[in-house]
Motif scaffolding. Structure first.
Motif, PDB file in Angstrom:
ATOM      1  N   SER A 174       0.824  -1.208   0.000  1.00 38.16           N
ATOM      2  CA  SER A 174       0.000   0.000   0.000  1.00 38.16           C
ATOM      3  C   SER A 174       0.857   1.256   0.000  1.00 38.16           C
ATOM      4  N   VAL A 175       1.969   1.218   0.746  1.00 37.10           N
ATOM      5  CA  VAL A 175       2.886   2.362   0.767  1.00 37.10           C
ATOM      6  C   VAL A 175       3.491   2.579  -0.620  1.00 37.10           C
ATOM      7  N   ILE A 176       3.871   1.482  -1.277  1.00 38.62           N
ATOM      8  CA  ILE A 176       4.471   1.579  -2.612  1.00 38.62           C
ATOM      9  C   ILE A 176       3.457   2.106  -3.633  1.00 38.62           C
TER      10      ILE A 176
ATOM     11  N   TYR B 201      -5.376   4.018   4.173  1.00 37.57           N
ATOM     12  CA  TYR B 201      -4.807   5.356   4.337  1.00 37.57           C
ATOM     13  C   TYR B 201      -3.736   5.617   3.281  1.00 37.57           C
ATOM     14  N   PHE B 202      -2.827   4.660   3.099  1.00 37.49           N
ATOM     15  CA  PHE B 202      -1.728   4.901   2.156  1.00 37.49           C
ATOM     16  C   PHE B 202      -2.206   4.841   0.706  1.00 37.49           C
ATOM     17  N   ILE B 203      -3.161   3.975   0.400  1.00 34.27           N
ATOM     18  CA  ILE B 203      -3.676   3.903  -0.966  1.00 34.27           C
ATOM     19  C   ILE B 203      -4.364   5.213  -1.353  1.00 34.27           C
ATOM     20  N   PHE B 204      -5.097   5.797  -0.403  1.00 33.82           N
ATOM     21  CA  PHE B 204      -5.844   7.022  -0.679  1.00 33.82           C
ATOM     22  C   PHE B 204      -5.135   8.278  -0.167  1.00 33.82           C
ATOM     23  N   ARG B 205      -3.882   8.156   0.188  1.00 33.68           N
ATOM     24  CA  ARG B 205      -3.171   9.227   0.888  1.00 33.68           C
ATOM     25  C   ARG B 205      -3.135  10.539   0.127  1.00 33.68           C
TER      26      ARG B 205
END
Length: 379
Positions: free
Chosen positions: A216-218, A302-306
């Protein structure tokens, strides 16, 4: 830096006293949690022109009276009625009943919504942690101001969905579906909780969780959520209220530019607790695996939609509110010295949130300060 109104300070001190009691001297009777709940219902529900979203919801109150009951009923059945329904059917229905039958002023609506939300919140908290006062204290800032005193629709819908976890534990599918149906009738973002009845049963280990979170972060900079198109837009379309949310945390610019801010630090803290205490929590805390599933999905969302302040606040925020419960719960499974360290960290983070929130402009814009907060019955 501005000072919160004493009504909020009283609530914080009350939670702090009972938090220390429950952590170090044994469980506190539930009646004291209800005393807090009733107090918060009054402070949030009977506020007078308080909260940056207050005007928007007051406009919705008037808007709801323009809709006929047939259109509301058909919308509840997912059918199109004579009139278009831009706001969820159950929220409009509550508004219309209060207006048409009781001719109630707007603060009665906010009071009713606060009663329903805080009832679900107290029940959920009592059932899912041994430290309810600590959890309530931990999420009070900014949660209470964003939720019960801010985005009241998503807050109520989310806590109805959280309340429904009791039916996941009991494996009562129809009762859970009813909770999600009602929650979605308040705010459609709550439909994202529907698959959790089945997802919480999928086994997770540290390797799978690590892959999911790192993935997700990537993916974060690539805005993969755009491939879902109109589906995502319909779930988080209420962007006028998201502006109010972003005023609380002031993270929009940092998030878009890829910088690290408070939300990213909180995701790191959640991830630390998730991996550090996972084994002990599985051994000692009932239904921990269910909570863990919400935590992992919340962090990934959160990270996908950050890069999108609407999606990251609405979609991820719905899960993150649930996720924070693992932090106080970790105290139940560790040795006394570690328990003291975790509790000290929670109190330190609470103080940090208090100071940071007091420095944000929306404490004034939201009228939460000593000189601006007003209440219809409190002096």
């Amino acid at each position: 830096m501005s000072l919160l109104h004493p009504y909020f300070i009283i609530a914080i001190i009350y939670m702090l006293v009972f938090s220390y009691q429950e952590v170090f001297h044994g469980k506190v009777e539930k009646k004291w949690l209800w005393v807090l709940g009733v107090y918060l219902m009054i402070v949030a529900g009977l506020r007078d022109n308080v909260g940056p979203d207050f005007g928007s919801y007051r406009a919705m109150y008037t808007y709801s009276d323009t809709k006929d009951y047939l259109s509301i009923f058909l919308k509840a059945l997912t059918l199109d009625g004579p009139q278009p329904m831009e706001i969820e059917w159950l929220y409009v229905f509550i508004n219309k009943i209060l207006l048409n039958i009781f001719n109630a002023p707007f603060y009665i609506l906010t009071f009713v919504i606060a009663i329903l939300a805080i009832y679900c919140k107290v029940e959920y908290t009592e059932e899912n942690t041994f430290y309810p006062f600590t959890f309530m204290l931990f999420i009070f800032i900014p949660g209470f101001f964003i939720g019960e005193s801010g985005q009241i629709r998503q807050n109520l819908g989310s806590f109805i969905a959280y309340f429904g976890i009791r039916f996941i534990k009991e494996r009562k599918l129809w009762a859970y579906l009813l909770c999600i149906y009602l929650a979605g009738g308040i705010h459609n973002v709550c439909y994202i909780f529907l698959p959790m009845y089945w997802l919480v049963r999928i086994p997770l280990n540290k390797a799978v969780m690590l892959i999911m979170i790192l993935g997700s972060v990537i993916l974060s900079p690539f805005e993969v959520y755009r491939s879902f198109g109109s589906l995502m837009n319909s779930i988080a379309a209420d962007n006028t209220l998201t502006i109010g949310f972003n005023g609380y945390v002031e993270e929009s610019v940092e998030r878009i530019n890829g910088a690290i801010g408070i939300p990213e630090v909180m995701m790191a803290i959640l991830t630390f607790f998730l991996f550090t205490f996972d084994t002990k929590m599985k051994e000692r805390f009932p239904y921990y695996e269910y909570h863990r599933a919400y935590v992992v999905i919340g962090i990934c969302f959160y990270f996908i939609f950050r890069t999108n302040p609407i999606f990251s606040s609405r979609l991820a925020g719905a899960f993150i509110g649930f996720a924070y419960i693992i932090i106080p719960n970790a105290m139940y499974v560790v040795k006394p010295a570690t328990k003291t360290a975790i509790y000290s960290f929670i109190i330190a983070l609470t103080i940090f949130n208090f100071v940071v929130f007091s420095s944000f402009k929306n404490i004034i814009g939201g009228r939460f300060t000593f000189d601006l907060y007003k209440n219809h019955i409190l002096p």
